[in-house]
Design an enzyme around this catalytic site. Structure first.
Site, PDB file in Angstrom:
ATOM      1  N   SER A 558       0.844  -1.188   0.000  1.00 58.20           N
ATOM      2  CA  SER A 558       0.000   0.000   0.000  1.00 58.20           C
ATOM      3  C   SER A 558       0.887   1.249   0.000  1.00 58.20           C
ATOM      4  O   SER A 558       1.680   1.433  -0.919  1.00 58.20           O
ATOM      5  CB  SER A 558      -0.961  -0.039   1.197  1.00 58.20           C
ATOM      6  OG  SER A 558      -2.000   0.890   1.033  1.00 58.20           O
ATOM      7  N   ASP A 645      -9.688  -3.566  -5.631  1.00 57.84           N
ATOM      8  CA  ASP A 645      -9.144  -2.696  -4.588  1.00 57.84           C
ATOM      9  C   ASP A 645      -9.660  -1.275  -4.796  1.00 57.84           C
ATOM     10  O   ASP A 645      -9.515  -0.703  -5.874  1.00 57.84           O
ATOM     11  CB  ASP A 645      -7.613  -2.721  -4.650  1.00 57.84           C
ATOM     12  CG  ASP A 645      -6.956  -2.053  -3.450  1.00 57.84           C
ATOM     13  OD1 ASP A 645      -7.630  -1.289  -2.736  1.00 57.84           O
ATOM     14  OD2 ASP A 645      -5.757  -2.300  -3.234  1.00 57.84           O
ATOM     15  N   HIS A 678      -8.372  -4.740  -1.268  1.00 58.05           N
ATOM     16  CA  HIS A 678      -7.096  -4.213  -0.795  1.00 58.05           C
ATOM     17  C   HIS A 678      -6.347  -5.217   0.069  1.00 58.05           C
ATOM     18  O   HIS A 678      -5.114  -5.248   0.076  1.00 58.05           O
ATOM     19  CB  HIS A 678      -7.350  -2.923  -0.006  1.00 58.05           C
ATOM     20  CG  HIS A 678      -6.117  -2.133   0.270  1.00 58.05           C
ATOM     21  ND1 HIS A 678      -5.351  -1.568  -0.735  1.00 58.05           N
ATOM     22  CD2 HIS A 678      -5.499  -1.801   1.436  1.00 58.05           C
ATOM     23  CE1 HIS A 678      -4.324  -0.921  -0.193  1.00 58.05           C
ATOM     24  NE2 HIS A 678      -4.391  -1.051   1.107  1.00 58.05           N
TER      25      HIS A 678
END
Length: 707
Positions: A558, A645, A678
C-alpha cells in the site's frame, strides 16, 4: 531450462502505448499507459490475464516450494481452535475455527455464574456446553469467490444479531439482521454500508454510507421492520476532506459521532434516549487540532476525557464537563515530548491509557483525579501490548493482548483489584516451536540528515547473531499515516527464519513509532525522508556485515508499496529483489484526481498537487511511476494487486510495471487477483497460499529456494 529454474526465455506482456496528455501548472506529461485504468475494457482485462499467465509461467519452478511453504504454515496452525471468550451481559462470546474450513464461526455460551468473570476454558475438540453458533461465515460465503465479514453486533438484550458482508472486495457491505430466539432472518437488508451497529434497545440499526468517492459521509437510523427508504438521516458531513464514523460509549450513555481528516477532527454527542435530537459538538473543529473523547463518571458527574494535540505535539489528556465540554479544561496528563498519548478507555471503576515511548507501545492504569499512571511492565525489550475486547462497563478484569517477534499472540486478563496478570491463552504454534530458539534486537541507522532510525531484527539463534557473517535478510517498511509497524509474531515468517533469513523492519519517518514528530517529518513536503531512511537502513545493514545487497529483499504494501517504488529508483543496487503489494506507485496521478476514492481526504497526507504547484513539483520528483529510470539496472520486482481494490487501484502497479519494462527492466512480474480487494484474497487457506507464493519468490531471490 531445467524444471528447477525459471523460464527466462518467456516474453513478458507489453502493454500498448496509447499516449494521453496530463496538464497541470504548465507541465505537460505524456502518459502512455493511463488507458489501463478502464477496468471494464476487454483489452485491459486481457492484458491483466496475460500478466498473470506470464507470472505463473515464470514462477512455475517454485510450485513445489510453494506447496512446501503452504504445508509448513498449515502444519504450525491449530486449525480447529477457539478465541478466549469475552463476557458481555449474560453470555460468553468467542470465535471458532474448524479444520478444513476457510472462515471462522462466531459463537456464544451462557454465563453459568453471574459473579464469575473468569472465561471458561474451552476446547475445540469438545462440544461447548450450550454453544450457540451465531454466524458461520463458511455458509455465508457459499457461492462467492470472495467473502469478508464486516460489522458484527448483538443487541444488548442478546436477542438479535446484526452482521454485514462484502462479496466482491470493494468494501461496500450489506447489513442483515437475525432474530436469535426464532432463528429467522428479518426482511431488513441495507446495502452499500460502511459500518453498522444496534441501538441499545436493539430495535434500530445505526449505519454509515459513502459518497461517490467512497468516503463515509452520512449516518442513518433504520427502524427494524420499516422500509430503508424511510430511514432517518442523523448526520451528514459535506466537507470532502473529512470522513465520518460513530460508536456508542462503553457506558451506554452517548452516541459519539466523529468526523475527521488526517489532521483535524470534531466529535459530537447524542444522548441515547433521544437519538433524533440535534448532535452537540464537543469542540468545534480547528484546522490542525485532533481530539477524541470517552465518557466517564467522576463523583457522580458525567465528564468527558478528551485526548488532544491543541498546543501539545504528542497529545495531552484533559477532562471537561459532559454538559459543557467547551468550558473549563482540567489537565489529567500533561503533554510530555517523546511520550505519544494514543488512546484512553473509560470503565466504571478504572481508566486505561495507551501511549508510546521510546518506540514501544505502553499500557497504564490512570487515576483521572490526579493523573497518576500505573504502567504495566513486560520482560522483553521489543514487544506490542494493548487493550483487547472489553465491552463491559463494570468488569473487574481488563483484557489485554501481547506479542513480540518471538512470542506468539498472548491474551491476558489483568485482575484490577490485585494488579495480577492472568494468562488466558497463547497462540498455539504446532511442531515444537520454542521461543528460545529465536532472538530479537534493535539496531540504529543514521539517515542523511543525521537522524537515528530504528531497525528491528529477529533471527534464529542457531545461524548466529546478525553481523557474524553476511546473511539473507528480508527488510520490511511502511512509513505513512503515523502507522507503526510494531513487534508481532508471524507463523508464516518462521519458514524464512528457519532457513536462516533475518527479518528486519525499518521504522522510517512517516510512521508513528517515535511519536508525532516522527510522523510529521515523513509526510507532505518531507515525504522523501521516508525513502532516504529506508535506504539508510539498508546501507547500515550492509555496512555492518549483517547482509549484502544480493542477499537482501525489500517488501512493503500500500503506502509501503510507494516506499518500495521510490527506493527502487533511488538505490536499485542495494537489493536482490523488491516485493510491492497493492503499491501506491502512481501517487501523483491519483492525488491529482479528486473524483477518485479518498483523494481529497489524502491531500492532508501528501499535499494538494491539483491546486499547489510546489506540491505538484515535489510529488512529481518522487512518485515512482514518474521517475522510472533507464540508466540503472533494477533488481527483480514482484508487484501484486487486486482488481477490486478501492484504496489503491490496480491500475497503479499495472502502469508501473509497463513503464519499468519499457525502460528496460528485465525481471518484473505482476500478479493481479481478479476477485479480491485491498487486503488480498479471502479465506485463511487462500491467504496462506498467497503468502506462500510471495515467500517462495522471496526465498528464490535470496538463493534459498532449495534450503
Amino acid at each position: 531450462m531445467t524444471p528447477d529454474a525459471p523460464d527466462t526465455a518467456l516474453s513478458a506482456p507489453r502493454a500498448d502505448r496509447r499516449d494521453t496528455v496530463r496538464s497541470h501548472h504548465g507541465d505537460d506529461v505524456i502518459d502512455g499507459y493511463e488507458w489501463l485504468r478502464a477496468k471494464e475494457d476487454a483489452d485491459v482485462i486481457a492484458h491483466l490475464e496475460a500478466e498473470n499467465a506470464y507470472t505463473d509461467a515464470r514462477t512455475a519452478h517454485l510450485a513445489e516450494l510453494r506447496e512446501t511453504l503452504f504445508g509448513e504454515i498449515k502444519s504450525r496452525v491449530k486449525e480447529s481452535d477457539l478465541s478466549v471468550p469475552t463476557r458481555r451481559g449474560d453470555w460468553w462470546y468467542y470465535g471458532r475455527t474448524v479444520e478444513g474450513a476457510q472462515y471462522g464461526l462466531q459463537c456464544r455460551a451462557r454465563v453459568t455464574d453471574a459473579d464469575d468473570w473468569t472465561p471458561p476454558l474451552l476446547d475445540a475438540a469438545q462440544p461447548v456446553p450450550g454453544e450457540q453458533v451465531l454466524l458461520d461465515s463458511n455458509v455465508e460465503a457459499e457461492g462467492h469467490e470472495f467473502f469478508s465479514l464486516g460489522a458484527f453486533d448483538v443487541s444488548d438484550d442478546a436477542t438479535r444479531l446484526l452482521w454485514s458482508t462484502d462479496v466482491t472486495g470493494d468494501e461496500r457491505y450489506t447489513v442483515r439482521v437475525r432474530d436469535l430466539v426464532t432463528g429467522e432472518t428479518l426482511s431488513d437488508e441495507i446495502a452499500d454500508t460502511a459500518g453498522a451497529f444496534f441501538t441499545p434497545d436493539g430495535e434500530s440499526v445505526i449505519y454509515t454510507t459513502v459518497d461517490d468517492a467512497w468516503r463515509p459521509d452520512t449516518l442513518w437510523l433504520h427502524r427494524l421492520g420499516t422500509p430503508v427508504a424511510d430511514d432517518v438521516k442523523l448526520f451528514h458531513e459535506p466537507d470532502e476532506r473529512f470522513w465520518l464514523g460513530a460508536g456508542i460509549t462503553r457506558s451506554r450513555r452517548y452516541l459519539v459521532i466523529g468526523v475527521g481528516s488526517n489532521i483535524t477532527s470534531e466529535d459530537y454527542l447524542v444522548d441515547l434516549d433521544d437519538l433524533t435530537a440535534p448532535p452537540r459538538v464537543v469542540w468545534p473543529r480547528r484546522e490542525g487540532v485532533e481530539y477524541s473523547v470517552d465518557h466517564t463518571v467522576i463523583d457522580g458527574r458525567d465528564e468527558l476525557l478528551v485526548l488532544h494535540n491543541d498546543g501539545a505535539l504528542d497529545f495531552e489528556l484533559v477532562r471537561v464537563a459532559a454538559d459543557a465540554p467547551q468550558g473549563e479544561r482540567h489537565v489529567v496528563i500533561a503533554h510530555e515530548a517523546g511520550r505519544r498519548l494514543e488512546d484512553v478507555d473509560c470503565f466504571r471503576d478504572h481508566t486505561v491509557v495507551e501511549y508510546r515511548r521510546e518506540g514501544i507501545s505502553r499500557v497504564a492504569l490512570l487515576n483521572p483525579a490526579d493523573g497518576a499512571l500505573d504502567e504495566l511492565s513486560f520482560d522483553e525489550p521489543l514487544y506490542s501490548a494493548g487493550l483487547g475486547g472489553n465491552p463491559e462497563w463494570h468488569s473487574p478484569f481488563l483484557r489485554l493482548g501481547y506479542s513480540s517477534f518471538v512470542t506468539p499472540g498472548t491474551v491476558y486478563d489483568l485482575e484490577l483489584a490485585t494488579r495480577t496478570l492472568h494468562l488466558r491463552k497463547q497462540q498455539p504454534v504446532l511442531g515444537g516451536y520454542d521461543a528460545g530458539d529465536y532472538d530479537q534486537a534493535r539496531a540504529w541507522a543514521t539517515a542523511d540528515d543525521g537522524t537515528r532510525v530504528p531497525i528491528s531484527l529477529v533471527w534464529k539463534r542457531s545461524y548466529g547473531a546478525p553481523g557474524d557473517t553476511p546473511r539473507a535478510l528480508h527488510l520490511y517498511g511502511y512509513g505513512s499515516y503515523e502507522h507503526s509497524i510494531d513487534p508481532g509474531f508471524s507463523v508464516a515468517r518462521l519458514s524464512e527464519l528457519d532457513r536462516g533469513v533475518i527479518f528486519a523492519v525499518a521504522h522510517v519517518r512517516g510512521g508513528g513509532e517515535m511519536g508525532r514528530g516522527w510522523y510529521e517529518s515523513g509526510k507532505l513536503q518531507h515525504k522523501k525522508n521516508s525513502f532516504s531512511d529506508f535506504v539508510a537502513c539498508a546501507r547500515h545493514l550492509v555496512d555492518t556485515g549483517v547482509t549484502s545487497p544480493s542477499q537482501m529483499v525489500a517488501e512493503g504494501g500500500s503506502a509501503g508499496g510507494l516506499l518500495m517504488g521510490a527506493v527502487a529508483n533511488l538505490a536499485p543496487e542495494l537489493f536482490g529483489g523488491i516485493l510491492a503489494s497493492v503499491p501506491f506507485v502512481d501517487a501523483l496521478t491519483s492525488i491529482l484526481d479528486p473524483s477518485l476514492p479518498l483523494t481529497v481526504i489524502e491531500w492532508d497526507e501528501w499535499g494538494d498537487p491539483l491546486h499547489n504547484a510546489e506540491v505538484y513539483a515535489y510529488m512529481k520528483s518522487y512518485s515512482p511511476y514518474e521517475n522510472v529510470r533507464e540508466d540503472v539496472t533494477y533488481p527483480p520486482i514482484l508487484a501484486v494487486t487486486s482488481l477490486n481494490d478501492t484504496r489503491v487501484l490496480y491500475v497503479e502497479p499495472a502502469k508501473w510495471v509497463a513503464r519499468l519494462r519499457e525502460a528496460g527492466a528485465e525481471d518484473v512480474l505482476f500478479k493481479c487477483e481478479m476477485v479480491a480487494g485491498h487486503g488480498g484474497v479471502s479465506g485463511r487457506y487462500n491467504a496462506w497460499r498467497e503468502r506462500a507464493f510471495e515467500q517462495a519468490w522471496i526465498l528464490d531471490r535470496l538463493g534459498l529456494a532449495d534450503a
